[in-house]
Design an enzyme around this catalytic site. Structure first.
Site, PDB file in Angstrom:
ATOM      1  N   ASN A   9       0.888  -1.171   0.000  1.00 58.86           N
ATOM      2  CA  ASN A   9       0.000   0.000   0.000  1.00 58.86           C
ATOM      3  C   ASN A   9       0.916   1.209   0.000  1.00 58.86           C
ATOM      4  OD1 ASN A   9      -1.812   2.046   0.526  1.00 58.86           O
ATOM      5  ND2 ASN A   9      -2.267   1.391   2.633  1.00 58.86           N
ATOM      6  N   TRP A  10       1.074   1.800  -1.189  1.00 58.75           N
ATOM      7  CA  TRP A  10       2.040   2.900  -1.314  1.00 58.75           C
ATOM      8  C   TRP A  10       1.556   4.179  -0.620  1.00 58.75           C
ATOM      9  CZ3 TRP A  10       4.010   2.850  -7.130  1.00 58.75           C
ATOM     10  CH2 TRP A  10       4.697   1.643  -7.360  1.00 58.75           C
ATOM     11  N   LYS A  11       0.264   4.275  -0.354  1.00 57.63           N
ATOM     12  CA  LYS A  11      -0.337   5.498   0.210  1.00 57.63           C
ATOM     13  C   LYS A  11      -0.022   6.694  -0.694  1.00 57.63           C
ATOM     14  CE  LYS A  11      -0.213   3.357   4.723  1.00 57.63           C
ATOM     15  NZ  LYS A  11      -0.083   3.482   6.165  1.00 57.63           N
ATOM     16  N   HIS A  96      -9.501   1.495   4.602  1.00 56.15           N
ATOM     17  CA  HIS A  96      -8.278   1.730   5.368  1.00 56.15           C
ATOM     18  C   HIS A  96      -8.569   2.730   6.500  1.00 56.15           C
ATOM     19  CE1 HIS A  96      -4.220   2.813   6.471  1.00 56.15           C
ATOM     20  NE2 HIS A  96      -3.825   1.712   5.872  1.00 56.15           N
ATOM     21  N   GLU A  98      -6.942   5.106   7.635  1.00 53.58           N
ATOM     22  CA  GLU A  98      -6.638   6.513   7.312  1.00 53.58           C
ATOM     23  C   GLU A  98      -7.805   7.162   6.568  1.00 53.58           C
ATOM     24  OE1 GLU A  98      -2.870   5.782   5.373  1.00 53.58           O
ATOM     25  OE2 GLU A  98      -2.003   5.227   7.300  1.00 53.58           O
ATOM     26  N   GLU A 168      -5.613  -4.545  10.550  1.00 53.14           N
ATOM     27  CA  GLU A 168      -4.555  -3.576  10.809  1.00 53.14           C
ATOM     28  C   GLU A 168      -4.875  -2.794  12.079  1.00 53.14           C
ATOM     29  OE1 GLU A 168      -2.480  -2.496   6.852  1.00 53.14           O
ATOM     30  OE2 GLU A 168      -4.226  -1.215   7.035  1.00 53.14           O
ATOM     31  N   GLY A 174       2.403   2.457  10.849  1.00 54.41           N
ATOM     32  CA  GLY A 174       3.396   3.515  10.695  1.00 54.41           C
ATOM     33  C   GLY A 174       4.056   3.943  12.000  1.00 54.41           C
ATOM     34  N   SER A 214       3.283  -1.896  10.554  1.00 53.49           N
ATOM     35  CA  SER A 214       4.718  -2.010  10.815  1.00 53.49           C
ATOM     36  C   SER A 214       5.260  -3.409  10.547  1.00 53.49           C
ATOM     37  CB  SER A 214       5.054  -1.561  12.239  1.00 53.49           C
ATOM     38  OG  SER A 214       4.688  -0.203  12.428  1.00 53.49           O
ATOM     39  N   GLY A 235       2.743  -1.031   4.295  1.00 52.87           N
ATOM     40  CA  GLY A 235       2.843   0.383   3.942  1.00 52.87           C
ATOM     41  C   GLY A 235       4.293   0.765   3.700  1.00 52.87           C
ATOM     42  N   GLY A 236       4.916   1.338   4.713  1.00 52.64           N
ATOM     43  CA  GLY A 236       6.278   1.878   4.607  1.00 52.64           C
ATOM     44  C   GLY A 236       7.262   0.949   3.917  1.00 52.64           C
TER      45      GLY A 236
HETATM   46  P1  PGA Z   1       2.757   0.397   7.687  1.00 52.25           P
HETATM   47  O1  PGA Z   1       1.302   0.613   7.047  1.00 52.25           O
HETATM   48  O2  PGA Z   1       3.269  -0.916   7.131  1.00 52.25           O
HETATM   49  O3  PGA Z   1       3.554   1.576   7.213  1.00 52.25           O
HETATM   50  O4  PGA Z   1       2.589   0.350   9.165  1.00 52.25           O
HETATM   51  C1  PGA Z   1       0.419  -0.462   6.841  1.00 52.25           C
HETATM   52  C2  PGA Z   1      -0.863   0.051   6.229  1.00 52.25           C
HETATM   53  O5  PGA Z   1      -1.354   1.106   6.663  1.00 52.25           O
HETATM   54  O6  PGA Z   1      -1.440  -0.581   5.320  1.00 52.25           O
END
Ligand code: PGA
Length: 252
Positions: A9-11, A96, A98, A168, A174, A214, A235-236
């Protein structure tokens, strides 16, 4: 056997050229060394059409990070599920945390998005997970069950087969704080039991449930070794091909 999946998930990261370069680099790596799981990259809308041109989707599936809750029409700035599908993408992330938090996406809105995405032939990676306060109050099971009931348990069993669940915990996204493998397994098993209650054991056994928050190459092997953890939503660590490949390799 249900699918093992590592999804990125590049966001809101990577301009178009950077995104193309990252997808090409990942494709080269995975062509040279075939993964033991399904791999998906979910990118910003603007990358989809360009990346779909060269991506071998037998090797790496392509997905969006969101889609509109309306079919088409006067919704300035929105991108519909049909538009996503027309780029060649096969997946979409919906729900998600966010988007729930910053864009006020309610269970009803998410329900519409899921229905439209499935109607247009996309597979949905549906995200659920509790906040830190909810976990501290011991409410995590209640929260994830309500999220499923609010947006996807209205689907027929046939439709539900196109849903991948991503658990999640918001406190782990993050933050560098991962749920322990035991914490994650406990709630994944609970999530699978709620799917079984709604759709029966056979569907529950076929449903892939990913862990996100994470997740990195160092903790992925322990997480993925658990019986109810079928991969990760990353994500990251999906923003560098080598880091992402390190997580994919946890299935070796
Ligand atoms: P993260 O994000 O791996 O940076 O914690 C995961 C996500 O929000 O899908």
């Amino acid at each position: 056997m249900r699918k093992k999946i590592v999804a990125g998930n590049w966001k809101m990261n990577m301009n178009l050229q950077e995104g193309i370069d990252l997808a090409k680099e990942l494709q080269e790596m995975l062509t040279a060394e075939k993964p033991n799981c399904d791999v998906v990259i979910c990118t910003p809308f603007i990358h989809l059409a360009s990346i779909a041109q060269f991506l071998n989707q037998d090797l790496i599936g392509l997905g969006a990070e969101n889609c509109a809750d309306k079919d088409k029409g006067a919704y300035t700035g929105e991108v519909s599920a049909e538009m996503v599908k027309s780029t060649g993408a096969k997946y979409v992330i919906i729900g998600h945390s966010e988007r729930r938090e910053y864009y006020h996406e309610t269970p009803e809105i998410l329900k519409e998005k899921v229905l439209l995405a499935l109607q247009k032939g996309l597979k949905v990676i549906f995200c659920i997970g509790e906040s830190l306060a909810e976990r501290e109050a011991g409410k995590q099971n209640e929260v994830v069950k309500a999220e499923l009931e609010g947006s996807v348990f209205n689907l027929t069993a046939e439709e539900f087969r196109n849903i991948v669940i991503a658990y999640e915990p918001i406190w782990a996204i993050g933050t560098g704080k991962t749920a322990t493998a035991e914490q994650a397994e406990e709630i994944h098993a609970y999530i699978r039991s709620t799917v079984a209650e709604r759709y029966g054991n056979e569907v529950a056994e076929q449903t892939s449930i990913l862990y996100g928050g994470s997740c990195k190459a160092s903790n992925a092997p322990e997480l993925f070794a658990k019986p109810d953890i079928d991969g990760g939503l990353i994500g990251g660590a999906s923003l560098k091909a080598a880091d992402f490949k390190g997580i994919i390799d946890a299935w070796k």
